[in-house]
Scaffold this motif. Structure first.
Motif, short mmCIF file in Angstrom:
data_model
loop_
_atom_site.label_atom_id
_atom_site.label_comp_id
_atom_site.label_asym_id
_atom_site.label_seq_id
_atom_site.Cartn_x
_atom_site.Cartn_y
_atom_site.Cartn_z
N HIS A 54 0.77 -0.98 -0.12
CA HIS A 54 0.56 0.19 -0.15
C HIS A 54 1.13 1.30 0.08
O HIS A 54 0.74 2.24 0.01
N ARG A 87 -11.80 -13.87 6.42
CA ARG A 87 -12.22 -12.52 5.77
C ARG A 87 -13.88 -12.17 6.01
O ARG A 87 -14.58 -11.01 6.46
N HIS A 117 -6.69 -7.18 10.02
CA HIS A 117 -6.06 -7.21 9.36
C HIS A 117 -6.45 -9.09 9.39
O HIS A 117 -6.22 -9.84 10.09
N ASP A 120 -4.74 -11.99 2.12
CA ASP A 120 -6.35 -11.88 1.32
C ASP A 120 -5.71 -13.12 -0.01
O ASP A 120 -6.36 -13.37 -0.79
MG MG Z 1 -5.47 -5.58 3.06
#
Ligand code: MG
Ligand code: RTP
Length: 140
Positions: A54, A87, A117, A120
């Protein structure tokens, strides 16, 4: 579905409010087994490496400072389809969009300070687990 492992972090906003147990209960109730867990205090640099993907995003600096602001609990969750299941339990990134009953719907304070967190994808899960844990620390 295959048994997977995923990296989870209980973020500073949640550790600060003593929510580790309540969040872990949601993971365990969903069939995710905590096979490794430790409480650590990240430096801003360590948070920066973890969130390197990021680094061009406008929130990167704020995110790294937040992740280093208080201790975090890093953990490895194991179970059938653990990456997607985790998730699902976490809920959407922005708590305003998170489904009722999810961790973020119940506990997150904002899109940035969103309590958890979760990895993914299988590749990111493997890399993120290796960033925090040695093989000897994973007790399935
Ligand atoms: Mg992420
Ligand atoms: P995570 O990586 O922490 O599991 O969260 P995620 O996949 O749901 O969200 P991602 O897009 O990967 O973003 C990583 C984390 O950056 C912070 N964020 N802040 N201020 C903002 O607009 C913003 N957007 C994202 C959040 O802490 C998010 O979880």
């Amino acid at each position: 579905m295959a048994v997977e492992r995923t990296l989870s972090i209980i973020k500073p906003d949640a550790t600060k409010r003593n929510l580790t147990g309540k969040i872990n209960a949601k993971f365990e109730d969903a069939g995710l087994r905590i096979v490794a867990q430790k409480r650590i205090k990240l430096t801003k640099e360590q948070a920066g490496v973890f969130y390197e993907v990021h680094k061009e995003r406008p929130f990167y600096d704020e995110l790294c400072a937040f992740m280093a602001s208080e201790p975090v609990v890093v953990q490895v969750l194991e179970g059938e389809g653990a990456i997607a299941k985790n998730r699902e339990v976490m809920g959407a990134t922005n708590p305003a969009d998170a489904a009722p009953g999810t961790v973020r719907a119940e506990f997150a304070e904002s899109v940035g300070e969103n309590s958890v967190h979760g990895s993914d994808a299988p590749e990111t899960a493997a890399a993120e687990i290796a960033y925090f844990f040695s093989g000897l620390e994973l007790v399935g």
